[in-house]
Design a protein around this motif. Structure first.
Motif, PDB file in Angstrom:
ATOM      1  N   ALA A 163       0.842  -1.204   0.000  1.00  0.00           N
ATOM      2  CA  ALA A 163       0.000   0.000   0.000  1.00  0.00           C
ATOM      3  C   ALA A 163       0.875   1.251   0.000  1.00  0.00           C
ATOM      4  N   GLN A 164       1.935   1.231   0.789  1.00  0.00           N
ATOM      5  CA  GLN A 164       2.859   2.384   0.815  1.00  0.00           C
ATOM      6  C   GLN A 164       3.493   2.588  -0.553  1.00  0.00           C
ATOM      7  N   ALA A 165       3.888   1.475  -1.185  1.00  0.00           N
ATOM      8  CA  ALA A 165       4.493   1.565  -2.524  1.00  0.00           C
ATOM      9  C   ALA A 165       3.505   2.194  -3.500  1.00  0.00           C
ATOM     10  N   ALA A 166       2.224   1.849  -3.344  1.00  0.00           N
ATOM     11  CA  ALA A 166       1.193   2.415  -4.222  1.00  0.00           C
ATOM     12  C   ALA A 166       1.064   3.921  -3.986  1.00  0.00           C
ATOM     13  N   TYR A 167       1.073   4.327  -2.720  1.00  0.00           N
ATOM     14  CA  TYR A 167       0.958   5.758  -2.396  1.00  0.00           C
ATOM     15  C   TYR A 167       2.121   6.563  -2.960  1.00  0.00           C
ATOM     16  N   ARG A 168       3.281   5.925  -3.078  1.00  0.00           N
ATOM     17  CA  ARG A 168       4.463   6.663  -3.553  1.00  0.00           C
ATOM     18  C   ARG A 168       4.416   6.968  -5.054  1.00  0.00           C
TER      19      ARG A 168
END
Ligand code: BES
Ligand code: MG
Ligand code: ZN
Length: 466
Positions: free
Chosen positions: A177-182
């Motif tokens: 999810a963090q990778a997606a937000y980045r």
């Protein structure tokens, strides 16, 4: 890694000049013609290389000659393999810079740049001693535009490979999810466990129950003005597949951190399209969780209700990917898209059927399947269509629910296909890519090192950006 277009050989400094030769012909370099061909009888068979020192006679200190095979057998589709082979050779002599001057009648900038990226890839972030890479590459007779497009593809593959190679302790649903937000230039929405419950995703939720990691439903959306069509790409996002209570044996579990390779692929694609800016709307969906045998784990015999109301009797907790995909497919169709493509490390049966260099493909629309197969061919990725006859449903008929999740192991890839088909209607075009065999290599293949391959990235990007 930098790749630049050069007008001519002399406009930059580099250590090695790379030239090509067709079998039985000569090159435009006198040194080669004299020493490699006349003295050493170098033939120039496909992929064969010959290294020559220039002993101070030129600005570059070595020339690498690569054979292209017979001119009449050559196809531009082979240029990637050639460039990758050269990069491996250059790494072997610790060269940091090289200039490719190929005498062929095409702008090989895009495939060349992708090939450099593939061959320059090592997963060495945890190694004290790093692998040698070629840092500066020049291509003569190529456009910078083509090179830059290739670099976007190459970076996307690296992104996908890094995610899939990293340990499951790092790459958790939350981390995805963090990778997606980045990813910039894209809308991202992540649903937590409570919201997933509210969405009615009973199949997806069940899979994550045995883990201490919370499941995440990740939805990314790239929407240009006046899109020509709207599609969804779904990536299987099991960040570790222990099998659940139907626990896998150690040897099968060893590489199951790769069970989110589909998710890594769709994230990489979204990363790249934020730069390539295609004219279609692209939604990426990942139902991310771990499949673990913890004390709250879902159990064989459980009956689950998917988002579309269909019920599923669990006959094996290790057939978890299709459960998460079932809900993701329903979610995607509710977005009202024209097409859905899912990509998943779904079945060991697909590995048995097709091996580790060809991915399986199925779907409810032959045109979409054929187009993806053709796009794959042009992208250097092979897909082979597997059947989805109604008979495959027989073994997942259930006495107590609408279907079982597993059924027979015979024809397992197709059974998974007909299972997934229950979660899309005929109103939407759908294709399913089974990359269980191709996503993660146990030993090196061509210029791919052992580990994650980033399969699907090139095909999906070319399909979306065509
Ligand atoms: N993630 C695996 C499939 C897989 C196998 C991926 C090998 C990569 C390499 C999937 O979740 C799985 O466990 N499938 C089972 C299904 C079986 C229980 C019907 C399998 O293929 O063994
Ligand atoms: Mg499994
Ligand atoms: Zn799995």
């Amino acid at each position: 890694m930098e790749i630049k277009a050069l007008q001519d050989l002399t406009s930059a400094d580099y250590e090695v000049l790379v030239v090509n030769i067709f079998e039985g012909e000569k090159t435009n370099q006198e040194l080669i013609n004299k020493f490699a061909i006349e003295v050493d009888n170098f033939k120039g068979k496909f992929g064969e290389t010959y290294l020559l020192h220039t002993l101070g006679q030129e600005k570059f200190n070595k020339i690498l000659v690569v054979g292209m095979g017979k001119r009449e057998d050559f196809c531009i589709c082979k240029i990637g393999d050639i460039v990758s082979k050269c990069i491996k050779k250059l790494q072997g002599i610790y060269a940091k810079s090289a200039c490719f001057d190929f005498s062929i009648d095409a702008d090989y900038g895009k495939s060349g740049a992708i090939a450099v990226g593939i061959a320059n890839y090592y997963f060495d972030k945890y190694k004290s001693i790093k692998s040698p890479r070629v840092e500066n590459v020049y291509f003569v007779k190529c456009s910078q535009e083509a090179i830059d497009e290739g670099l976007i593809f190459a970076n996307a593959m690296t992104f996908a490979r890094d995610l899939a190679n990293d340990s499951a302790a790092v790459v958790t649903p939350e981390n995805l999810a963090q990778a997606a937000y980045r990813i910039e230039g894209i809308e991202t929405r992540v649903y937590d466990k409570k919201e997933i419950e509210e969405l009615g995703m009973g199949a997806f939720l069940a899979v994550g129950k045995g883990s201490s990691q919370e499941p995440k439903l990740i939805h990314l959306k790239y929407s240009p003005e006046n899109p020509k069509k709207r599609i969804a790409i779904i990536g299987k996002g099991i960040t570790f597949d222990a099998g659940g209570l139907d626990l896998k044996p150690p040897a099968s579990m060893l590489t199951m951190r790769d069970d989110m390779s589909g998710a890594a692929c769709v994230l990489a694609v979204m990363n790249a399209i934020s730069e390539l800016k295609p004219e279609i709307e692209v939604n990426a969906i990942i139902a991310a969780c771990e499949n673990m045998p913890g004390c709250s784990a879902y159990k064989p015999g459980d009956i689950l209700t998917a988002k579309n109301g269909k019920t599923i009797e669990v006959d094996n907790t290790d057939a978890e990917g299709r459960l998460t995909l079932a809900d993701a497919l329903c979610f995607a169709e509710e977005l009202g898209v024209d097409e859905i493509i899912d990509i998943a490390t779904l079945t060991g049966a697909c590995v048995v059927a097709l091996g580790t260099t060809v991915s399986g493909i199925m779907g409810n629309n032959d045109d979409l399947v054929k187009t993806l197969i053709e796009t794959g061919k042009l992208s250097g990725e092979k897909f082979w269509q597997l059947p989805m006859y109604d008979e495959y449903f027989d073994s997942i008929k259930s006495q107590i629910a609408d279907m079982k999740n597993t059924g027979s192991r015979q024809g397992g890839a197709s059974i998974a296909g007909v299972f997934l088909k229950e979660f899309v209607t005929d109103k939407v075009k759908w294709a399913h890519l089974d990359i269980a065999g191709t996503a993660f290599l146990e030993k090196p293949y061509k210029e791919f090192v052992q580990g994650a391959t980033g399969v699907g990235v090139r095909t999906l990007l070319n399909y979306i950006c065509k």
